[in-house]
Design an enzyme around this catalytic site. Sequence first.
Site, PDB file in Angstrom:
ATOM      1  N   GLY A  78      53.881  51.228  47.647  1.00  0.00           N
ATOM      2  CA  GLY A  78      54.985  51.030  48.585  1.00  0.00           C
ATOM      3  C   GLY A  78      55.058  52.163  49.595  1.00  0.00           C
ATOM      4  N   GLY A 119      50.020  61.103  45.367  1.00  0.00           N
ATOM      5  CA  GLY A 119      50.236  60.130  46.449  1.00  0.00           C
ATOM      6  C   GLY A 119      51.658  60.173  46.978  1.00  0.00           C
ATOM      7  N   ASP A 142      48.229  62.248  34.434  1.00  0.00           N
ATOM      8  CA  ASP A 142      46.869  62.728  34.713  1.00  0.00           C
ATOM      9  C   ASP A 142      46.780  64.254  34.797  1.00  0.00           C
ATOM     10  OD1 ASP A 142      46.367  60.011  34.992  1.00  0.00           O
ATOM     11  OD2 ASP A 142      46.514  60.053  37.176  1.00  0.00           O
ATOM     12  N   ARG A 280      32.754  50.469  18.130  1.00  0.00           N
ATOM     13  CA  ARG A 280      33.887  49.721  18.680  1.00  0.00           C
ATOM     14  C   ARG A 280      34.470  50.535  19.837  1.00  0.00           C
ATOM     15  NH1 ARG A 280      32.082  46.487  15.704  1.00  0.00           N
ATOM     16  NH2 ARG A 280      33.140  45.218  14.121  1.00  0.00           N
TER      17      ARG A 280
HETATM   18  O1  F6P Z   1      47.981  57.944  37.712  1.00  0.00           O
HETATM   19  C1  F6P Z   1      48.446  57.459  36.500  1.00  0.00           C
HETATM   20  C2  F6P Z   1      47.590  56.310  36.021  1.00  0.00           C
HETATM   21  O2  F6P Z   1      48.094  55.887  34.767  1.00  0.00           O
HETATM   22  C3  F6P Z   1      46.099  56.598  35.936  1.00  0.00           C
HETATM   23  O3  F6P Z   1      45.748  57.388  34.823  1.00  0.00           O
HETATM   24  C4  F6P Z   1      45.534  55.196  35.946  1.00  0.00           C
HETATM   25  O4  F6P Z   1      44.223  55.179  36.458  1.00  0.00           O
HETATM   26  C5  F6P Z   1      46.477  54.467  36.862  1.00  0.00           C
HETATM   27  O5  F6P Z   1      47.681  55.213  36.915  1.00  0.00           O
HETATM   28  C6  F6P Z   1      46.787  53.050  36.434  1.00  0.00           C
HETATM   29  O6  F6P Z   1      47.607  52.472  37.400  1.00  0.00           O
HETATM   30  P1  F6P Z   1      48.338  51.063  37.217  1.00  0.00           P
HETATM   31  O7  F6P Z   1      49.596  51.306  36.446  1.00  0.00           O
HETATM   32  O8  F6P Z   1      48.579  50.611  38.597  1.00  0.00           O
HETATM   33  O9  F6P Z   1      47.405  50.166  36.453  1.00  0.00           O
END
Ligand code: F6P
Length: 362
Positions: A78, A119, A142, A280
């Site tokens: 957004g 972001g 992250d 697995r």
């Molecule tokens: O940035 C946080 C995060 O959970 C990342 O680790 C992951 O790649 C991404 O967001 C997943 O985003 P979404 O919730 O849009 O699937």
Amino acid sequence: MKKKKRLGILTGGGDCAGLNAVIRAAVRTADSLGWESVGIQESFGGLLNIKRSRVLRPVDVRGILHTGGTILGTTNHGDPFNFPKRTSKGTEYADRSGEVVRNFKKLGLEGLVIIGGDGTLKIGLRFQRLGIPVVGVPKTIDNDVAATQITFGFDTAVSIATEALDRLHTTAFSHRRVMVLEVMGRNVGWIALHAGIAGGADVILIPEIPFDIDKVCAKIRDRARRGRRFSIVVTSEGAVPKGGVQKFQAAAEAGREARLGGIGEIVSDRICDVTGAETRAIVLGHLQRGGRPTNFDRLLGTRFGSSAVRAAIEGKWGRMVALRPPSIQLVPLEKAVAHIKRVPKGSDVVRAARDLGISFGD
Ligand code: F6P
């Protein structure tokens, strides 16, 4: 009665544990210092449709300290400078930042506390430059926001991944299997590294250290030769084979950012093919983002929320609150979003893992 000064609070990007702790601390701090808080719903979307904004009093943030998610709602698509709109021709994008500035003024706000990752903080910086005063609060599982040692949400994600590894150990042992756990983290390996060490993994694969699958298999064979019944591999979703590329999920929807995912399955299949071990792959996914925050994230979120509001009230705009042990400090937003924070290959954490015989596949 003198009208109180007002501060807007919003959450942006993916959710994580601890967001409500920040909101609660911000609202209560503002109130105790004589300011009023306005909760902006659904990230910057709430400044495009101000009917979604509401005054938050201390009573409105009762009972949320231990809860996951965000009472304000959030989105990771957004951006008002590039706002998506679905049309019959697909998704089109428009710059709606002017509306945000107008609505910010309409709400009579002094500034915004923006709780988000890289972001969202970059968007915040652009608004700061357009005249909306902002203070940033670094959020993300992250842990990739620069200028702060830790973001809130990370500790909870690591705890969940560690618990998953503990649980996988028992099945791996019982069935003589190799279990490959894929964790989140986007382009950095903090979650895999910390959970891998805390959860006793034998192999940790992270984007910062490209891996050679033959080295991973050699490690697993070596363990089997030494009589070990199982092996545990933890891989970041962004881990990359030497000379290869990152793995993305199959169909990125039109206009959406492609999402990482699938490297665990590839690694698991290769280990099975090369070593003959039963393997697995498990993808932990959004379980890392939801649910109760750890005590660490509750405390960090509370410290961040309170410091951010104090910074705003003192007019210290254009900054981000950052954990710089032992204290919370203010850093320029520019510095925080200049680059993402990667795992340093030579860090003591990586060295400790190597000392313990953990393989990075390099
Ligand atoms: O940035 C946080 C995060 O959970 C990342 O680790 C992951 O790649 C991404 O967001 C997943 O985003 P979404 O919730 O849009 O699937």
